[in-house]
Design an enzyme around this catalytic site. Structure first.
Site, PDB file in Angstrom:
ATOM      1  N   THR A  79       1.136   5.736  -4.301  1.00  0.00           N
ATOM      2  CA  THR A  79       1.971   6.211  -3.192  1.00  0.00           C
ATOM      3  C   THR A  79       2.242   5.074  -2.208  1.00  0.00           C
ATOM      4  O   THR A  79       1.520   4.074  -2.166  1.00  0.00           O
ATOM      5  CB  THR A  79       1.293   7.337  -2.399  1.00  0.00           C
ATOM      6  OG1 THR A  79       0.213   6.782  -1.633  1.00  0.00           O
ATOM      7  CG2 THR A  79       0.788   8.434  -3.304  1.00  0.00           C
ATOM      8  N   ASP A  80       3.262   5.251  -1.400  1.00  0.00           N
ATOM      9  CA  ASP A  80       3.443   4.410  -0.226  1.00  0.00           C
ATOM     10  C   ASP A  80       2.348   4.793   0.772  1.00  0.00           C
ATOM     11  O   ASP A  80       1.656   5.807   0.610  1.00  0.00           O
ATOM     12  CB  ASP A  80       4.839   4.630   0.363  1.00  0.00           C
ATOM     13  CG  ASP A  80       5.232   3.548   1.355  1.00  0.00           C
ATOM     14  OD1 ASP A  80       4.414   2.635   1.595  1.00  0.00           O
ATOM     15  OD2 ASP A  80       6.349   3.612   1.886  1.00  0.00           O
ATOM     16  N   TRP A  81       2.207   3.998   1.821  1.00  0.00           N
ATOM     17  CA  TRP A  81       1.122   4.197   2.802  1.00  0.00           C
ATOM     18  C   TRP A  81       1.270   5.534   3.509  1.00  0.00           C
ATOM     19  O   TRP A  81       2.243   5.782   4.207  1.00  0.00           O
ATOM     20  CB  TRP A  81       1.147   3.062   3.815  1.00  0.00           C
ATOM     21  CG  TRP A  81      -0.202   2.529   4.182  1.00  0.00           C
ATOM     22  CD1 TRP A  81      -0.807   2.618   5.392  1.00  0.00           C
ATOM     23  CD2 TRP A  81      -1.092   1.802   3.342  1.00  0.00           C
ATOM     24  NE1 TRP A  81      -2.026   1.996   5.367  1.00  0.00           N
ATOM     25  CE2 TRP A  81      -2.241   1.479   4.115  1.00  0.00           C
ATOM     26  CE3 TRP A  81      -1.057   1.399   2.003  1.00  0.00           C
ATOM     27  CZ2 TRP A  81      -3.330   0.775   3.606  1.00  0.00           C
ATOM     28  CZ3 TRP A  81      -2.136   0.689   1.494  1.00  0.00           C
ATOM     29  CH2 TRP A  81      -3.253   0.390   2.288  1.00  0.00           C
ATOM     30  N   GLY A  82       0.315   6.420   3.300  1.00  0.00           N
ATOM     31  CA  GLY A  82       0.311   7.712   3.979  1.00  0.00           C
ATOM     32  C   GLY A  82       1.415   8.650   3.538  1.00  0.00           C
ATOM     33  O   GLY A  82       1.764   9.573   4.267  1.00  0.00           O
ATOM     34  N   ALA A  83       1.945   8.447   2.339  1.00  0.00           N
ATOM     35  CA  ALA A  83       3.127   9.213   1.910  1.00  0.00           C
ATOM     36  C   ALA A  83       2.785  10.484   1.146  1.00  0.00           C
ATOM     37  O   ALA A  83       3.685  11.241   0.798  1.00  0.00           O
ATOM     38  CB  ALA A  83       4.028   8.331   1.041  1.00  0.00           C
TER      39      ALA A  83
END
Length: 540
Positions: A6-10
């Site tokens: 995932t992207d950061w915190g996605a």
């Protein structure tokens, strides 16, 4: 091979993400999702095999990395080789926007004065997630001294002093651009201007030295109201740790520039297709340009620009001729077009040119941009050398998404193939007829009606925009909406809890920001906090 991350915190729903094959959640959630995963397994909505599949892919990557660390220790030569690569990448990417009267390249030993902080402290990378620790950084002024040992330098903060120095040298070079306060991840620029002090410096130096060279360092397009005052301009963007030596190599002709603009530089911010709807209402921005992103809009509307998409000069002269187009396949399943032409270097130096192929649909029943870039190639040629260049276009070069049929289609009809050095510098063109394809659906023709060019009109009314979207425009106001795990911290600033949470986040980030970065990264931190959803608070 590999894994899905995932992207950061996605991560919005970890259970659904695992079921969809997402292996690794970054930067993790401190166990916050464990209970929901266990519950899903007990309910049967997630299987242990699905968990095992994710775990195996993660462990496989970990073991691969472990083997590399055990068997291939990093040596210092590794950094030198990569720095050389960074320098070469910058040399090939920097764009020569202007070179009146062939001022460039400079002769070795030229009497030069240099101005601007970026000459000694280059801005070579972005701020935020893109920021890295460089193994070493090339300083432009240091490398200029290798070509012009008697170079004189001032930072330019005292304009009158700078003008006096510039008037006494053959050439003046100004290093300027945008700082981390002007642009970064997480917040948008409100304008396209350089800082006022740089604009004043350029105008002042140019008034006393007719051989003024401007070197820009910035992440995206900037206005250049001083363009006609200087004979030479380089756009280096953010050219990495080797950019300082690369730009000097180009200035003194160790290599010929060969970079091209990947974006249009407009004359005025009001010319941008997004101007009327930016920065938006509430927390909503409407992108009404539709298909007309970048050069597609400027070319369609026939708007004069500062520098067009694909533009970039070299130190040589190139010529195109003898265009030939052959249709190898023309069926509903496959289209294959072979395009060939001669490219010749007529100049006296070895140089590279990026040739570009655009396609124009002459007979579409739906709106399409006037032209679309579908192929390009960088070709390096010695003086008086020529080469036959070939492009191959397949079905993807001619299709569009039909909103009624809900699939990619091509229509039969005439297509013009255009070959050039930029979107506004077309040198060769010819029309071909393709018999394959189907006519667009009535829904597609209604949603994207054909418009006369260059009088293209963006969807000004909400009704037209909704027709393009194929659904109503959502409300931009989140006030009064039920709070859930996707509610943003910014939407809770009218509550005590929301203000407390934001304050705690800012304090946490501030503790990790170096003193010399406080002002720039403070703006970044403010935006990060505002745009954090409640589900991501577990990261803090």
């Amino acid at each position: 091979q590999g894994l899905v991350i995932t992207d950061w915190g996605a991560t919005n729903d970890r259970v659904a993400a695992i079921a969809a094959g997402c292996d690794l959640e970054m930067p993790g959630s401190h166990g916050a999702c464990d209970a929901s995963i266990e519950k899903a397994i007990k309910k049967g909505t997630l299987t242990e095999n699905q968990i095992d599949d994710c775990a195996i892919r993660v462990l496989s990557l970990m073991l691969l990395a472990k083997d590399n660390l055990d068997n291939q220790p990093i040596e210092l030569d590794y950094f030198d080789a990569h720095h050389d690569l960074a320098r070469e990448a910058a040399r090939q990417s920097i764009v020569l926007l202007k070179n009146d009267n062939s001022l460039l390249p400079l002769k070795q030993g030229a009497l030069v004065s240099v101005f601007g902080e970026f000459a000694t402290n280059p801005r070579y990378q972005g701020m935020g997630s893109s920021e890295v620790n460089a193994s070493k950084i090339d300083i432009p002024l240091d490398h200029i001294k290798l070509y012009s040992p008697e170079v004189k330098y001032l930072d330019g903060t005292n304009l009158e002093q700078a003008k006096r120095l510039a008037s006494k040298t053959e050439v003046a070079i100004i290093f300027c651009g945008l700082s981390e306060l002007d642009e970064s991840e997480a917040f948008d620029r409100p304008h396209l201007d350089l800082p006022e002090e740089y604009t004043a410096l350029i105008k002042g130096i140019a008034s006393v030295n007719l051989n003024t060279i401007v070197v820009l360092s910035n992440g995206a397009a900037v206005h250049m109201p001083w363009q006609n005052l200087v004979p030479a301009i380089f756009e280096s963007f953010l050219s990495g740790q080797g950019g300082g030596s690369a730009i000097v190599d180009l200035i003194y002709g160790k290599a010929s520039p060969s970079g091209k603009l990947s974006q249009t530089v407009p004359l005025h911010i009001k010319d941008s297709p997004t101007f009327s709807w930016f920065p938006g209402k509430g927390r909503q921005v409407q992108y009404r340009e539709g298909l007309n992103v970048g050069y597609r809009y400027y070319d369609n509307a026939g708007i004069e620009v500062q520098f067009p998409f694909g533009h970039g000069l070299t130190y040589s002269i190139f010529q195109m001729e003898n265009l030939k187009i052959q249709i190898g396949s023309d069926t509903d399943e496959e289209i294959l077009i072979e395009i060939t032409f001669n490219l010749a270097n007529l100049g006296s130096v070895e140089a590279a040119e990026v040739v570009q192929c655009y396609v124009h649909d002459c007979s579409s029943t739906v709106y399409r941009p006037d032209q679309e870039l579908n192929a390009f190639e960088k070709v390096s040629l010695k003086p008086n050398e020529s080469q036959r260049v070939m492009f191959q276009l397949n079905r993807e070069a001619f299709v569009f998404w039909d909103t009624g049929l809900k699939k990619w289609i091509s229509e039969p009809g005439d297509f013009e193939i255009r070959i050039g050095f930029s979107s506004r510098d077309i040198r060769l063109q010819d029309i071909i007829f393709l018999q394959s394809g189907v006519t667009a659906s009535s829904k597609a023709q209604t949603s994207y009606p054909v418009q006369e060019l260059p009088l293209y009109r963006l969807p000004d009314s909400d009704k037209d925009f909704e027709a393009m979207l194929d659904h109503p425009i959502p409300s931009p106001d989140n006030a009064g909406k039920e709070v859930d795990h996707n509610t943003l911290i910014a939407d809770l600033q009218n509550t005590v809890l929301g203000r407390f949470l934001k304050g705690q986040m800012l304090a946490t980030m501030a503790a990790n920001i170096p003193e010399d970065k406080r002002e720039a990264q403070g703006m970044f931190a403010e935006e990060v906090a505002d745009n954090t959803p409640l589900r991501s608070l577990v990261l803090w």
